[in-house]
Design an enzyme around this catalytic site. Structure first.
Site, PDB file in Angstrom:
ATOM      1  N   LYS A   1      -2.962 -24.071 -44.710  1.00 61.31           N
ATOM      2  CA  LYS A   1      -3.434 -23.280 -45.834  1.00 61.31           C
ATOM      3  C   LYS A   1      -3.988 -24.226 -46.906  1.00 61.31           C
ATOM      4  CE  LYS A   1      -0.406 -22.115 -49.193  1.00 61.31           C
ATOM      5  NZ  LYS A   1       0.325 -23.171 -49.912  1.00 61.31           N
TER       6      LYS A   1
ATOM      7  N   ASP B   1       1.454 -20.963 -41.539  1.00 63.74           N
ATOM      8  CA  ASP B   1       2.165 -20.619 -42.765  1.00 63.74           C
ATOM      9  C   ASP B   1       3.566 -21.166 -42.507  1.00 63.74           C
ATOM     10  OD1 ASP B   1       3.929 -19.421 -44.565  1.00 63.74           O
ATOM     11  OD2 ASP B   1       2.541 -17.779 -44.914  1.00 63.74           O
ATOM     12  N   HIS B   2       3.907 -22.279 -43.124  1.00 67.80           N
ATOM     13  CA  HIS B   2       5.126 -22.968 -42.678  1.00 67.80           C
ATOM     14  C   HIS B   2       6.384 -22.133 -42.899  1.00 67.80           C
ATOM     15  CE1 HIS B   2       5.632 -24.161 -46.920  1.00 67.80           C
ATOM     16  NE2 HIS B   2       6.880 -24.425 -46.630  1.00 67.80           N
TER      17      HIS B   2
ATOM     18  N   LYS C   1      10.437 -21.373 -40.523  1.00 68.88           N
ATOM     19  CA  LYS C   1      11.811 -21.564 -41.001  1.00 68.88           C
ATOM     20  C   LYS C   1      12.752 -20.700 -40.152  1.00 68.88           C
ATOM     21  CE  LYS C   1      10.495 -22.481 -45.813  1.00 68.88           C
ATOM     22  NZ  LYS C   1      10.999 -23.747 -46.278  1.00 68.88           N
TER      23      LYS C   1
ATOM     24  N   GLU D   1      11.281 -21.963 -57.280  1.00 69.01           N
ATOM     25  CA  GLU D   1      11.329 -23.422 -57.112  1.00 69.01           C
ATOM     26  C   GLU D   1      11.754 -24.044 -58.430  1.00 69.01           C
ATOM     27  OE1 GLU D   1       8.117 -25.135 -54.495  1.00 69.01           O
ATOM     28  OE2 GLU D   1       7.099 -23.409 -55.365  1.00 69.01           O
TER      29      GLU D   1
ATOM     30  N   ASP E   1      -1.293 -19.642 -54.025  1.00 71.79           N
ATOM     31  CA  ASP E   1      -0.493 -20.675 -53.377  1.00 71.79           C
ATOM     32  C   ASP E   1       0.711 -20.096 -52.635  1.00 71.79           C
ATOM     33  OD1 ASP E   1       0.202 -23.457 -52.940  1.00 71.79           O
ATOM     34  OD2 ASP E   1       1.827 -23.174 -54.381  1.00 71.79           O
TER      35      ASP E   1
ATOM     36  N   HIS F   1       3.064 -16.912 -48.120  1.00 73.96           N
ATOM     37  CA  HIS F   1       4.502 -16.908 -47.817  1.00 73.96           C
ATOM     38  C   HIS F   1       5.187 -15.578 -48.173  1.00 73.96           C
ATOM     39  CE1 HIS F   1       3.555 -21.003 -47.303  1.00 73.96           C
ATOM     40  NE2 HIS F   1       3.825 -21.449 -48.503  1.00 73.96           N
TER      41      HIS F   1
ATOM     42  N   LYS G   1       7.324 -21.668 -60.355  1.00 78.32           N
ATOM     43  CA  LYS G   1       7.747 -23.067 -60.419  1.00 78.32           C
ATOM     44  C   LYS G   1       8.530 -23.270 -61.699  1.00 78.32           C
ATOM     45  CE  LYS G   1       4.245 -25.052 -57.419  1.00 78.32           C
ATOM     46  NZ  LYS G   1       5.053 -25.335 -56.232  1.00 78.32           N
TER      47      LYS G   1
HETATM   48  C1  BG6 Z   1       3.620 -24.630 -50.195  1.00 77.44           C
HETATM   49  C2  BG6 Z   1       3.057 -24.527 -51.581  1.00 77.44           C
HETATM   50  O1  BG6 Z   1       2.889 -23.846 -49.312  1.00 77.44           O
HETATM   51  O2  BG6 Z   1       4.976 -24.197 -50.207  1.00 77.44           O
HETATM   52  C3  BG6 Z   1       3.892 -25.331 -52.569  1.00 77.44           C
HETATM   53  O3  BG6 Z   1       1.727 -25.021 -51.582  1.00 77.44           O
HETATM   54  C4  BG6 Z   1       5.333 -24.923 -52.481  1.00 77.44           C
HETATM   55  O4  BG6 Z   1       3.402 -25.174 -53.898  1.00 77.44           O
HETATM   56  C5  BG6 Z   1       5.820 -24.962 -51.046  1.00 77.44           C
HETATM   57  O5  BG6 Z   1       6.079 -25.829 -53.269  1.00 77.44           O
HETATM   58  C6  BG6 Z   1       7.207 -24.378 -50.930  1.00 77.44           C
HETATM   59  O6  BG6 Z   1       7.672 -24.591 -49.628  1.00 77.44           O
HETATM   60  P1  BG6 Z   1       9.214 -24.789 -49.346  1.00 77.44           P
HETATM   61  O7  BG6 Z   1       9.295 -24.917 -47.868  1.00 77.44           O
HETATM   62  O8  BG6 Z   1       9.630 -26.016 -50.071  1.00 77.44           O
HETATM   63  O9  BG6 Z   1       9.893 -23.572 -49.881  1.00 77.44           O
END
Ligand code: BG6
Length: 507
Positions: A156, A185-186, A190, A224, A243, A248, A348
């Protein structure tokens, strides 16, 4: 350390091979897969980038990344040497056709050495500006001719808005079939996110309750504690809506709201998720204020440390209007969810890192207990905790021990670490393994990405037409602007992280 001889020979060609993502995520994950014997006998990582590096320098940098970010940390020399001999560096400009000819030659050389026809995974770990350039060159060089043995992975952001997303998807599909495109989309990698499917569809217990008759409202929080850190430049052009929400949070919402799949098949699951996106009510552009709140963090204090505001962060404009917090109220217009609000929020510099989904069930139809018994009464809720305390918490009422009938909320907790006592793989490990095995279940199809953009477009447009006048509007280390509360219907609330709520309950 063993390799898996049933796996197909594989070449990872990583564009952006000297970049942060490769160092921090991709190579440590590939190393963990290797250490757990999940890599094929024949595999190579060809890192491509513009920097002046060579194999040895790159391997040293990768070892540093592996020791910092892989699951087991420190690496012994012998183990590292065995892994490192699979790594090569190719200096090249991604806009120049020669880079691709050299890559092709190298892939052919490896194929000859291995006496095999390896699969090639092209990984775009680059700036998004390269996403439209690399696939076209790969095609022109003939590197995509073998559709069965080539795949492309796209990080992304998939576009900046609906128009650019459509454009990018068009470019990608001019060089690759949709089945060869793996959009990451990581969050979907999870374990706890995948467990939403397991929890919902492997246990008939909750399914009868999972609908508008029993659910009052649902909240999805992805908070976060960090600010934008070194990513100010990227973040200025993105903001929290692009973002985090477009990808997500939307994916989480889909998993919570989707209908049961008929089979565990990539397209079947993705179809069910797209159905949810199509059912989300589009917010009219002139009504955005009723359904969405944005925020930007100002200064604050964490412990004894003074934190600067977003506008003072590196590579951020002192007049920036970029949002670092978003809260939304959405509706899923279908039989299951009609009239159940879905509250989403992400930001954030909130007080802690926590990702949780809370299913808040309706109260009992009639309270038969005396009023004094129910002073602390709360209707039941189920919390799916994605991170950092991975698990599931069911909160319900119990009788407090004693002569009187007093009800008090208590929790039942499933904790991943306690139940399985094995470390959870990093999301990238799961996703890289799936790409190698050609399993697209956890990746986003073009229509999913586009549907998610359609949902957020009116908000993006309204916000860009009406710059905020009150930024920064929340202090660092607070739960975002107070205004987010006005999205909530009467009696609804943004939940505290479960861990904090438990402290409150036991006081
Ligand atoms: C990313 C965003 O895709 O996901 C970041 O670009 C964000 O801004 C991050 O901090 C959060 O991922 P995770 O796995 O740390 O929750």
């Amino acid at each position: 350390m063993k390799t898996d001889d049933k796996l197909q020979s594989t070449i990872f060609a990583i564009f952006g091979g000297s970049g942060d993502l490769t160092w921090r995520k991709l190579v440590p994950s590939l190393f963990d897969l290797y250490r757990d014997s999940y890599m094929p006998v024949n595999f190579s990582i060809i890192a491509l980038d513009i920097k002046n590096l060579d194999d040895e320098k790159l391997r040293l940098r990768y070892r540093d990344g592996v020791e910092k970010f892989s699951r087991n940390g420190k690496v012994d020399d012998a183990g590292w040497v065995k892994f490192a001999k699979h790594i090569y560096y190719e200096k090249g400009d991604f806009t120049n056709a020669d880079t691709y000819s050299v890559l092709k030659e190298q892939c052919n050389k490896l194929a000859r050495e291995w006496k095999d026809n390896p699969q090639i995974i092209f990984y775009m770990a680059t700036q998004p500006t390269m996403f439209g350039i690399i696939p076209t060159h790969l095609k022109e060089t003939g590197l995509t001719d073998d559709k069965k043995h080539t795949r492309i992975v796209v990080e992304k952001p998939i576009g900046y808005d609906i128009t650019s997303a459509l454009n990018l998807n068009k470019i990608l599909t001019e060089s690759f079939d949709e089945s060869q495109i793996f959009r990451i989309d990581h969050y979907l990698g999870k374990e706890t996110v995948q467990n939403i499917l397991a929890f919902r569809f492997a246990n008939p217990l909750f399914e009868p309750l999972w609908n508008r008759r029993f659910v009052d409202y649902i909240t999805i929080t992805v908070a976060e504690d960090l600010g934008v850190e070194h990513r100010g430049h990227y973040y200025e052009g993105a903001g929290a809506l692009r973002d985090m929400v477009q990808n997500h949070l939307m994916q989480l919402l889909c998993l919570i709201a989707m209908e049961p799949m008929v089979s565990f098949n990539a397209d079947e699951i993705r179809n069910k998720k797209v159905d949810v996106l199509h059912a989300i009510r589009i917010i009219p552009k002139d009504k955005v204020e009723e359904y969405a709140v944005r925020g930007q963090y100002g200064r604050g204090v964490s412990g004894k440390k003074d934190l600067c505001g977003y506008r003072e962060d590196k590579d951020v404009s002192p007049q920036s209007t970029t949002e670092t917090f978003v809260a939304l109220k959405l509706w899923v217009d279908n039989w299951r969810w009609q009239d159940v609000p879905f509250y989403l929020r992400t930001g954030k510099r909130l007080p802690r890192q926590v990702s949780e989904v809370t299913i808040q069930f309706r109260g009992v139809p009639h309270k038969s207990f005396p009023p004094e018994a129910t002073v602390e009464w709360q209707s039941a809720s189920l919390v799916m905790s994605i991170q950092p305390d991975e698990g599931i918490v069911l909160r319900f009422q119990a009788k407090q021990p004693g002569n009187k009938m007093l009800l008090k909320p208590v929790v039942m907790r499933f904790n991943y670490q306690e139940s399985f006592s094995i470390p959870l793989p990093d999301a990238y490990e799961t996703l890289l393994w799936d790409v190698m095995n050609n399993d697209a279940t956890l990746f986003m199809r073009a229509d999913q990405v586009e549907a998610a953009w359609e949902i957020i477009m009116p908000i993006l447009e309204n916000w860009s037409d009406n710059p905020p006048f009150d930024f920064p509007n929340y202090d660092s280390c607070t739960w975002g602007p107070k205004e987010a509360d006005r999205l909530l219907d009467e009696g609804h609330h943004w939940p505290l992280p479960t861990e904090l709520e438990e402290i409150v309950y036991s006081l």
